[in-house]
Motif scaffolding. Sequence first.
Motif, PDB file in Angstrom:
ATOM      1  N   VAL A  55       0.884  -1.221   0.023  1.00 57.78           N
ATOM      2  CA  VAL A  55       0.019   0.057   0.091  1.00 57.78           C
ATOM      3  C   VAL A  55       1.034   1.299  -0.049  1.00 57.78           C
ATOM      4  CG1 VAL A  55      -1.733   1.159   1.706  1.00 57.78           C
ATOM      5  CG2 VAL A  55      -1.848  -1.252   1.234  1.00 57.78           C
ATOM      6  N   GLY A  56       0.599   2.078  -1.063  1.00 58.06           N
ATOM      7  CA  GLY A  56       1.309   3.321  -0.981  1.00 58.06           C
ATOM      8  C   GLY A  56       2.363   3.384  -2.379  1.00 58.06           C
ATOM      9  N   ALA A  57       2.395   2.000  -2.642  1.00 57.52           N
ATOM     10  CA  ALA A  57       3.144   1.898  -3.934  1.00 57.52           C
ATOM     11  C   ALA A  57       2.369   1.270  -5.273  1.00 57.52           C
ATOM     12  CB  ALA A  57       4.422   1.070  -3.546  1.00 57.52           C
ATOM     13  N   GLY A  58       3.100   1.244  -6.447  1.00 57.69           N
ATOM     14  CA  GLY A  58       2.474   0.803  -7.588  1.00 57.69           C
ATOM     15  C   GLY A  58       1.014   0.967  -7.712  1.00 57.69           C
ATOM     16  N   LYS A  59       0.424  -0.077  -8.127  1.00 52.02           N
ATOM     17  CA  LYS A  59      -1.050   0.118  -8.231  1.00 52.02           C
ATOM     18  C   LYS A  59      -1.908  -0.408  -7.174  1.00 52.02           C
ATOM     19  CE  LYS A  59      -0.827   0.074 -13.419  1.00 52.02           C
ATOM     20  NZ  LYS A  59       0.440   0.259 -13.848  1.00 52.02           N
ATOM     21  N   ALA A  60      -1.342  -0.265  -5.903  1.00 47.01           N
ATOM     22  CA  ALA A  60      -2.196  -0.733  -4.724  1.00 47.01           C
ATOM     23  C   ALA A  60      -3.151   0.613  -4.813  1.00 47.01           C
ATOM     24  CB  ALA A  60      -1.390  -0.630  -3.641  1.00 47.01           C
ATOM     25  N   GLN A  61      -4.320   0.057  -4.141  1.00 45.24           N
ATOM     26  CA  GLN A  61      -5.315   1.265  -3.903  1.00 45.24           C
ATOM     27  C   GLN A  61      -4.715   2.594  -3.272  1.00 45.24           C
ATOM     28  OE1 GLN A  61      -8.875  -0.869  -2.606  1.00 45.24           O
ATOM     29  NE2 GLN A  61      -9.831  -0.745  -4.700  1.00 45.24           N
ATOM     30  N   PRO A  62      -4.835   3.478  -4.003  1.00 43.88           N
ATOM     31  CA  PRO A  62      -4.334   4.845  -3.174  1.00 43.88           C
ATOM     32  C   PRO A  62      -5.197   5.322  -2.027  1.00 43.88           C
ATOM     33  CG  PRO A  62      -4.634   5.310  -5.705  1.00 43.88           C
ATOM     34  CD  PRO A  62      -5.254   3.966  -5.405  1.00 43.88           C
ATOM     35  N   GLU A  63      -6.579   5.042  -1.999  1.00 42.56           N
ATOM     36  CA  GLU A  63      -6.983   5.604  -0.716  1.00 42.56           C
ATOM     37  C   GLU A  63      -7.007   4.572   0.161  1.00 42.56           C
ATOM     38  OE1 GLU A  63     -10.101   3.270  -3.687  1.00 42.56           O
ATOM     39  OE2 GLU A  63      -8.128   4.367  -3.965  1.00 42.56           O
ATOM     40  N   ALA A  64      -6.392   3.439  -0.004  1.00 41.84           N
ATOM     41  CA  ALA A  64      -5.862   2.492   1.145  1.00 41.84           C
ATOM     42  C   ALA A  64      -4.884   3.043   2.224  1.00 41.84           C
ATOM     43  CB  ALA A  64      -5.513   1.253   0.934  1.00 41.84           C
ATOM     44  N   PHE A  65      -4.050   4.008   1.699  1.00 42.28           N
ATOM     45  CA  PHE A  65      -3.225   4.287   2.433  1.00 42.28           C
ATOM     46  C   PHE A  65      -3.388   5.551   3.424  1.00 42.28           C
ATOM     47  CE2 PHE A  65       0.532   7.128   3.641  1.00 42.28           C
ATOM     48  CZ  PHE A  65       1.591   6.508   4.046  1.00 42.28           C
ATOM     49  N   SER A  66      -3.088   5.563   4.535  1.00 42.16           N
ATOM     50  CA  SER A  66      -3.267   6.485   5.593  1.00 42.16           C
ATOM     51  C   SER A  66      -2.002   6.434   6.520  1.00 42.16           C
ATOM     52  CB  SER A  66      -4.497   6.006   6.628  1.00 42.16           C
ATOM     53  OG  SER A  66      -4.320   6.544   7.979  1.00 42.16           O
ATOM     54  N   PRO A  67      -1.371   7.534   6.661  1.00 43.42           N
ATOM     55  CA  PRO A  67      -0.219   7.582   7.522  1.00 43.42           C
ATOM     56  C   PRO A  67      -0.231   6.961   9.017  1.00 43.42           C
ATOM     57  CG  PRO A  67      -0.993   9.881   7.094  1.00 43.42           C
ATOM     58  CD  PRO A  67      -1.637   8.816   6.233  1.00 43.42           C
ATOM     59  N   ASN A  68      -1.794   7.234   9.411  1.00 48.43           N
ATOM     60  CA  ASN A  68      -2.150   6.830  10.828  1.00 48.43           C
ATOM     61  C   ASN A  68      -2.164   5.224  10.910  1.00 48.43           C
ATOM     62  OD1 ASN A  68      -2.219   9.235  11.788  1.00 48.43           O
ATOM     63  ND2 ASN A  68      -4.478   9.490  11.162  1.00 48.43           N
ATOM     64  N   ARG A  69      -2.894   4.645   9.911  1.00 53.37           N
ATOM     65  CA  ARG A  69      -2.613   3.141   9.912  1.00 53.37           C
ATOM     66  C   ARG A  69      -1.413   2.581   9.546  1.00 53.37           C
ATOM     67  NH1 ARG A  69      -4.002  -1.823   9.614  1.00 53.37           N
ATOM     68  NH2 ARG A  69      -3.975  -2.953   7.408  1.00 53.37           N
ATOM     69  N   TYR A  70      -0.743   3.137   8.571  1.00 55.52           N
ATOM     70  CA  TYR A  70       0.573   2.633   8.162  1.00 55.52           C
ATOM     71  C   TYR A  70       1.677   3.214   8.949  1.00 55.52           C
ATOM     72  CZ  TYR A  70      -1.866  -0.418   5.044  1.00 55.52           C
ATOM     73  OH  TYR A  70      -2.766  -1.155   4.145  1.00 55.52           O
ATOM     74  N   ASP A  71       1.705   3.092  10.252  1.00 56.39           N
ATOM     75  CA  ASP A  71       2.784   4.007  10.950  1.00 56.39           C
ATOM     76  C   ASP A  71       3.767   2.997  11.539  1.00 56.39           C
ATOM     77  OD1 ASP A  71       1.057   2.552  12.859  1.00 56.39           O
ATOM     78  OD2 ASP A  71       0.946   4.416  14.194  1.00 56.39           O
ATOM     79  N   SER A  72       3.631   1.699  11.108  1.00 58.03           N
ATOM     80  CA  SER A  72       4.773   0.771  11.587  1.00 58.03           C
ATOM     81  C   SER A  72       4.625  -0.232  10.227  1.00 58.03           C
ATOM     82  CB  SER A  72       4.574   0.106  12.905  1.00 58.03           C
ATOM     83  OG  SER A  72       3.574  -0.869  12.693  1.00 58.03           O
ATOM     84  N   LEU A  73       5.776  -1.186  10.359  1.00 55.07           N
ATOM     85  CA  LEU A  73       5.794  -2.088   9.571  1.00 55.07           C
ATOM     86  C   LEU A  73       4.822  -3.361   9.755  1.00 55.07           C
ATOM     87  CD1 LEU A  73       9.582  -2.693   8.815  1.00 55.07           C
ATOM     88  CD2 LEU A  73       8.039  -1.125   7.755  1.00 55.07           C
ATOM     89  N   HIS A  74       4.289  -3.322  10.993  1.00 55.88           N
ATOM     90  CA  HIS A  74       3.372  -4.258  11.519  1.00 55.88           C
ATOM     91  C   HIS A  74       2.086  -4.328  10.398  1.00 55.88           C
ATOM     92  CE1 HIS A  74       5.174  -6.252  14.913  1.00 55.88           C
ATOM     93  NE2 HIS A  74       5.541  -4.996  14.985  1.00 55.88           N
ATOM     94  N   SER A  75       1.546  -3.163  10.107  1.00 50.66           N
ATOM     95  CA  SER A  75       0.469  -2.981   9.230  1.00 50.66           C
ATOM     96  C   SER A  75       0.637  -3.708   7.878  1.00 50.66           C
ATOM     97  CB  SER A  75       0.209  -1.576   8.998  1.00 50.66           C
ATOM     98  OG  SER A  75      -0.341  -0.894  10.238  1.00 50.66           O
ATOM     99  N   TYR A  76       1.845  -3.521   7.367  1.00 47.94           N
ATOM    100  CA  TYR A  76       2.285  -4.131   5.991  1.00 47.94           C
ATOM    101  C   TYR A  76       2.161  -5.574   6.378  1.00 47.94           C
ATOM    102  CZ  TYR A  76       3.614   0.574   4.532  1.00 47.94           C
ATOM    103  OH  TYR A  76       3.627   2.065   4.116  1.00 47.94           O
ATOM    104  N   ALA A  77       2.635  -5.940   7.510  1.00 44.11           N
ATOM    105  CA  ALA A  77       2.633  -7.606   7.581  1.00 44.11           C
ATOM    106  C   ALA A  77       1.340  -8.060   7.716  1.00 44.11           C
ATOM    107  CB  ALA A  77       3.429  -7.845   9.007  1.00 44.11           C
TER     108      ALA A  77
END
Length: 266
Positions: A55-77
């Motif tokens: 999320v945040g890269a390539g063709k992942a859905q842009p609206e899925a990114f939130s700096p609050n949600r993706y504030d650690s690598l655990h969210s990507y995991a």
Amino acid sequence: MLSDPLVKNNVTVVNNDSKGRTIIFAHGFGTDQNAWKEVSTAFANDHRMVLYDNVGAGKAQPEAFSPNRYDSLHSYADDLVEICAALDVKDAIMVGHSVSGMISLLAAIKQPDLFSEMILVGASPRYLNDDGYVGGFDQPSLNGLYDAMANNYYAWVSGFAPAAMANPDRPELAMGFAETLSAIRPDIAQSVARVIFQSDHRADLHKLNKRTLLLQTKHDIAVPMQVAEYLARNIGNSTMHVVDAEGHFPHISAAKEIIREIRNFI
């Protein structure tokens, strides 16, 4: 629809009906799943392959990114775990480059049955130097990097891309990396970079209990050799190989080396 991880992360599945094992390829910062194109193609005949965009890269859905949600690598995991659940993945071979090395390690700890083997390319548990630990960066250097990204993102890209890619005799490689970096929304890139460079997952390394291959190039601006050696000492059942390549992206600049290492390992 953000609830579908296959849509959210722009997941590509190759050979879904293959009787072979599943290999998952995960990209690092500034690239997308296409970074694995040459390497993944080599395994297309006898494996089911899964590629996706963080999320945040390539063709992942842009609206899925939130700096609050993706504030650690655990969210990507968590995203990786959800992708595996949607595809009914078990005992896969997990190949993660750069930040996706730690993302996949965290996913393996969260759900141990997902992967049987791990291949981490240019991974780092911590980029910041610490007492008795060489990560490659001090805080003033990282602050300067964030400032440069904020002041003129595209000028920063033009300098960072060739430095990270190395291989100055093949400028088209750095140009390709600059293109994928430039395609990221600058505010998202800055947020993600901070999360990556300020992360510290050294305490998680001993929790990984999988056969693991660590691949490191001879010279990497983002991940010095000491980091790979630290991983090798702290991840049980791991093997470290230094590949005949330069820079942070050997799967792009020296794909044949990476293909050979993966084949030998699996």
